[in-house]
Write a protein that holds these residues in place. Structure first.
Motif, mmCIF file in Angstrom:
data_model
loop_
_atom_site.group_PDB
_atom_site.id
_atom_site.type_symbol
_atom_site.label_atom_id
_atom_site.label_comp_id
_atom_site.label_asym_id
_atom_site.label_seq_id
_atom_site.Cartn_x
_atom_site.Cartn_y
_atom_site.Cartn_z
ATOM 1 N N ARG A 126 0.699 -1.298 -0.096
ATOM 2 C CA ARG A 126 -0.059 -0.090 0.155
ATOM 3 C C ARG A 126 0.871 1.205 -0.009
ATOM 4 N N HIS A 127 1.847 1.438 -0.704
ATOM 5 C CA HIS A 127 2.687 2.559 -0.693
ATOM 6 C C HIS A 127 2.127 3.593 -1.696
ATOM 7 N N PHE A 128 1.267 3.096 -2.716
ATOM 8 C CA PHE A 128 0.800 3.913 -3.812
ATOM 9 C C PHE A 128 -0.831 4.196 -3.884
ATOM 10 N N LEU A 129 -0.959 5.520 -4.409
ATOM 11 C CA LEU A 129 -2.411 5.799 -4.624
ATOM 12 C C LEU A 129 -2.606 5.812 -6.177
ATOM 13 N N VAL A 130 -3.553 5.315 -6.702
ATOM 14 C CA VAL A 130 -4.197 5.583 -8.028
ATOM 15 C C VAL A 130 -5.449 6.593 -8.004
ATOM 16 N N ASN A 131 -5.094 7.892 -8.712
ATOM 17 C CA ASN A 131 -6.084 8.862 -8.605
ATOM 18 C C ASN A 131 -6.728 9.023 -7.264
ATOM 19 N N VAL A 142 -3.734 0.141 -15.382
ATOM 20 C CA VAL A 142 -3.892 1.606 -15.508
ATOM 21 C C VAL A 142 -4.528 1.834 -16.740
ATOM 22 N N LYS A 143 -4.957 3.120 -16.826
ATOM 23 C CA LYS A 143 -5.544 3.598 -18.282
ATOM 24 C C LYS A 143 -5.114 4.959 -18.318
ATOM 25 N N PRO A 144 -5.363 5.490 -19.561
ATOM 26 C CA PRO A 144 -4.715 6.940 -19.896
ATOM 27 C C PRO A 144 -5.612 7.960 -18.910
ATOM 28 N N GLY A 145 -4.605 8.797 -18.295
ATOM 29 C CA GLY A 145 -5.351 9.741 -17.186
ATOM 30 C C GLY A 145 -5.070 9.549 -16.365
ATOM 31 N N ASP A 146 -4.629 8.222 -15.681
ATOM 32 C CA ASP A 146 -4.432 7.914 -14.217
ATOM 33 C C ASP A 146 -3.297 8.567 -13.754
#
Length: 210
Positions: A126-131, A142-146
Motif C-alpha cells: 500500500r505505498h501507492f495511490l491511483v487517482n 492503469v488507463k490513460p489519465g491515471d
C-alpha cells in the motif's frame, strides 16, 4: 512441481535458461555481477550442448521469456492473452500493451522500484495511490489519465529513493514522471515502440493459437 506455482529459485537461472537478460534483479542486471555476462548458456549439466529446437520449442521459449519477464503464473498470463485476442488490433501488440499497463510494471517503469518484483511488493504494501485511492493489487490495469502517486508516508522510503536515483530510466512517451512530487502519469496506452522488450510476440500468438 506445480506448474501454476510461482518460481522461487534463483532468478539468474531463468535469464540463463532464456539466453537473455529478463531484468529480474534490478540494478545487478546492469552490472558486471550479472550472471548472463559471465555464463551465457543454460544452467544444468547439458547447458553448453547445442540442441536442435522445434518450431513449437521456439514458440514455447518466447512465451516463457515474456511470462518470466513480467513474473506471472501461466493461468494469469493466458488470461491476458485471451483479453488481447478480444480487443481490436494486432493480438501480439495488444498482449504486450496489457502486460505493460499492470500497476507493478508502471511503478517499475517510472523508476520507483528497481525490479518488477520489488514494484509488486511496494504496491501490495500500500505505498501507492491511483487517482487518490489506495490500490494494493499489482495486477491493477492503469488507463490513460491515471495518476500514480507515492503516499506521503512512503516518500522517505530508502529503497524507493535509491531506485529513483539509480533505476535505469526508460524515456517512455506514454508515461510521465514528476520525481519532485513522487508522481507518475499515464499519458496514453503504450505503442509497440514504447515497449523496450526484445521479444517476438507473434511467436507467442502462434503458440496459443494452436
Amino acid at each position: 512441481k506445480n506448474k501454476m506455482a510461482k518460481y522461487t529459485g534463483a532468478r539468474c537461472r531463468l535469464c540463463r535458461r532464456e539466453g537473455m537478460k529478463l531484468f529480474l534483479k534490478g540494478n545487478r542486471c546492469y552490472s558486471v555481477k550479472c550472471e548472463i555476462e559471465k555464463r551465457n548458456f543454460p544452467p544444468g549439466q547439458h547447458g553448453q550442448k547445442r540442441h536442435k529446437v522445434s518450431q513449437y520449442g521456439i514458440q514455447l521459449r518466447e512465451k516463457q521469456k515474456l511470462r518470466r519477464t513480467y513474473g506471472l503464473v501461466e493461468r494469469q498470463f493466458k488470461r491476458y492473452f485471451i483479453l488481447a485476442e478480444k480487443k481490436k488490433g494486432i493480438t501480439g501488440e495488444n498482449f504486450l500493451q496489457i502486460l505493460e499497463c499492470r500497476l507493478d510494471n508502471v511503478v517499475y517503469r517510472l523508476g520507483f522500484a528497481s525490479s518488477r518484483k520489488q514494484a509488486g511488493q511496494l504496491v501490495s504494501h500500500r505505498h501507492f495511490l491511483v487517482n487518490g485511492k489506495k490500490v494494493n493489487i499489482a495486477s491493477f490495469l492503469v488507463k490513460p489519465g491515471d495518476v500514480i502517486k507515492l503516499k506521503e508516508k512512503s516518500c522517505g522510503n530508502p529503497y524507493i529513493l535509491q531506485s529513483l536515483e539509480s533505476a535505469k530510466r526508460y524515456n517512455l512517451s506514454w508515461l510521465e514522471l514528476d520525481s519532485a512530487n513522487f508522481t507518475g502519469k499515464v499519458k496514453a496506452l503504450p505503442s509497440r515502440d514504447d515497449i523496450p522488450i526484445d521479444i517476438k510476440e507473434e511467436l507467442i500468438v502462434e503458440f496459443y493459437s494452436k
